[in-house]
Design an enzyme around this catalytic site. Structure first.
Site, mmCIF file in Angstrom:
data_model
loop_
_atom_site.group_PDB
_atom_site.id
_atom_site.type_symbol
_atom_site.label_atom_id
_atom_site.label_comp_id
_atom_site.label_asym_id
_atom_site.label_seq_id
_atom_site.Cartn_x
_atom_site.Cartn_y
_atom_site.Cartn_z
ATOM 1 N N ARG A 1 0.844 -1.212 0.000
ATOM 2 C CA ARG A 1 0.000 0.000 0.000
ATOM 3 C C ARG A 1 0.875 1.256 0.000
ATOM 4 O O ARG A 1 0.541 2.259 -0.621
ATOM 5 C CB ARG A 1 -0.944 -0.033 1.190
ATOM 6 C CG ARG A 1 -2.016 -1.111 1.026
ATOM 7 C CD ARG A 1 -2.925 -1.168 2.221
ATOM 8 N NE ARG A 1 -3.489 0.134 2.541
ATOM 9 C CZ ARG A 1 -3.949 0.470 3.746
ATOM 10 N NH1 ARG A 1 -3.916 -0.397 4.730
ATOM 11 N NH2 ARG A 1 -4.440 1.666 3.960
ATOM 12 N N GLN B 1 -9.569 11.203 7.264
ATOM 13 C CA GLN B 1 -9.362 9.853 7.799
ATOM 14 C C GLN B 1 -8.266 9.148 7.005
ATOM 15 O O GLN B 1 -7.851 8.053 7.351
ATOM 16 C CB GLN B 1 -10.652 9.042 7.670
ATOM 17 C CG GLN B 1 -11.835 9.605 8.440
ATOM 18 C CD GLN B 1 -13.131 8.936 8.001
ATOM 19 O OE1 GLN B 1 -13.511 7.887 8.500
ATOM 20 N NE2 GLN B 1 -13.819 9.551 7.056
ATOM 21 N N VAL C 1 -4.843 7.921 5.327
ATOM 22 C CA VAL C 1 -3.477 7.726 5.816
ATOM 23 C C VAL C 1 -2.457 8.001 4.712
ATOM 24 O O VAL C 1 -1.257 7.871 4.937
ATOM 25 C CB VAL C 1 -3.297 6.305 6.408
ATOM 26 C CG1 VAL C 1 -4.149 6.140 7.657
ATOM 27 C CG2 VAL C 1 -3.635 5.219 5.384
ATOM 28 N N HIS D 1 -6.336 9.185 11.415
ATOM 29 C CA HIS D 1 -5.998 7.759 11.458
ATOM 30 C C HIS D 1 -4.532 7.484 11.159
ATOM 31 O O HIS D 1 -4.170 6.377 10.778
ATOM 32 C CB HIS D 1 -6.912 6.965 10.503
ATOM 33 C CG HIS D 1 -8.343 6.915 10.948
ATOM 34 N ND1 HIS D 1 -9.399 6.595 10.116
ATOM 35 C CD2 HIS D 1 -8.898 7.156 12.167
ATOM 36 C CE1 HIS D 1 -10.530 6.646 10.791
ATOM 37 N NE2 HIS D 1 -10.258 6.994 12.041
ATOM 38 N N THR E 1 -16.379 9.346 2.028
ATOM 39 C CA THR E 1 -16.326 8.415 3.163
ATOM 40 C C THR E 1 -17.664 7.700 3.309
ATOM 41 O O THR E 1 -18.710 8.306 3.098
ATOM 42 C CB THR E 1 -15.960 9.131 4.486
ATOM 43 O OG1 THR E 1 -15.992 8.174 5.555
ATOM 44 C CG2 THR E 1 -16.883 10.283 4.825
ATOM 45 N N PRO F 1 -20.326 9.249 -4.797
ATOM 46 C CA PRO F 1 -21.101 8.639 -5.882
ATOM 47 C C PRO F 1 -22.142 7.643 -5.388
ATOM 48 O O PRO F 1 -23.035 7.248 -6.146
ATOM 49 C CB PRO F 1 -20.043 7.925 -6.736
ATOM 50 C CG PRO F 1 -18.876 7.728 -5.841
ATOM 51 C CD PRO F 1 -18.918 8.816 -4.818
#
Ligand code: BJW
Length: 257
Positions: free
Chosen positions: A76, A108, A110, A126, A203, A229
């Site tokens: 990631r 939120q 990262v 976060h 979110t 969306p």
């Protein structure tokens, strides 16, 4: 009770944003989706579409198989490093540059895409995917006096360990069951309480206490707008729901005419 949208909700919202004294954008994984970063809960290609989040994003999951979880985070990290801010990130940063002090971001996420786009007022709830820290309070890591304990040394393992005590490095993110950083959560609570416009972007609104910031903002009198969306858990808190993506809608809201 939510407002019925006017005939020109985007135009009306632009007017509101122009008059606002303080705007806060509360962002989630969908903010970075158009930069190629996977969301968590998307049914098709979300990170957790086929795995149990507790096996990956919890201390227990990490402890059960540190190399597996570390390798997942390394993948990631590589994806984030290769990605670029999208038009949504850039629209927010450019607006902030034109109107210093007017817009703050509570994220939120990262990743570091808001920051790389140029936004400077960003509260991270976060943590930071690209950073790591000790799993335990390491006596070697904490020692400043070499007589007390030898200086901490990180070995080259996967994940890295302290050579002296075996303590593990872990990603500097907030896993399930862990408290959010106190300073970040306090600053976020103050920011949303002071906002007259809150834009909730990308979110699902499923994770607490972050999602509670939207409830707090609404109770404090903010006009709340969801940009997404898909339907979210926070739509009932919104005065207005704009259906669309961050990279498409944010420039239409924030770019100069
Ligand atoms: C687009 C788009 C496009 C797609 N444009 N949009 C109260 C009630 C119930 C439960 C709890 C509670 N309080 C606490 C809990 C427990 C737990 C929790 O919330 N659980 C729920 C899931 C039920 N919370 C915690 O454990 C938190 N800690 C805590 O409460 O401490 C106190 C405590 C201590 C001890 C014991 C118990 C409590 C910590 C939460 C930490 C969250 N960490 C993660 C992982 C970070 C590390 C990592 O990256 O690996 O943070 S979880 C994950 O979810 C990540 C995200 O920041 C977070 C939110 O996800 P987000 O951003 O909303 O993403 P998605 O995927 O859900 O949604 C994406 C959205 O984008 C979708 O809506 C799409 O439609 C949209 N989208 N493309 C715009 N182009």
């Amino acid at each position: 009770m939510n407002e019925l949208p006017g005939r020109h909700p985007l135009r009306d919202l632009r007017v509101r944003l122009k008059r606002a004294r303080r705007i806060v954008v509360f962002s989630g994984a969908g903010m970075s989706a158009e930069s190629g970063i996977a969301t968590f809960r998307d049914a098709q290609d979300g990170l957790w579409a086929h795995v149990d989040p507790m096996q990956w994003a919890s201390e227990a999951g990490f402890r059960s198989d540190p190399p597996r979880v570390w390798a997942w985070y390394e993948q990631r990290r590589a994806a984030v490093r290769q990605s670029e801010p999208n038009a949504g990130h850039r629209a927010l940063a450019a607006f902030s540059a034109r109107h210093p002090g007017l817009l703050g971001i509570v994220t939120q996420n990262v990743d570091d895409l808001h920051q790389r786009a140029g936004s400077t007022e960003v509260i991270r709830l976060h943590g930071d995917l690209l950073a790591d820290r000790w799993l335990e309070a390491c006596p070697h890591a904490e020692a400043t006096d070499a007589a007390q304990a030898p200086a901490c040394e990180v070995d080259g393992g996967t994940p890295p360990r302290c050579r002296h005590c075996g303590n593990l490095r872990r990603p500097a993110v907030v896993w399930f069951g862990e408290n959010l950083p106190y300073d970040a959560l306090s600053a976020a609570e103050a920011a949303v309480s002071d906002a007259d416009e809150l834009l909730v972007v990308g979110t699902s609104g499923t994770v607490w206490p972050a999602a509670g910031l939207v409830v707090r903002a609404r109770q404090a009198g903010a006009h709340v707008v969801v940009v997404n969306p898909e339907p979210t858990e926070l739509d009932d808190e919104a005065h207005l729901v704009l259906t669309g993506t961050a990279a498409r809608l944010l420039p239409r809201l924030f770019d100069p005419l």
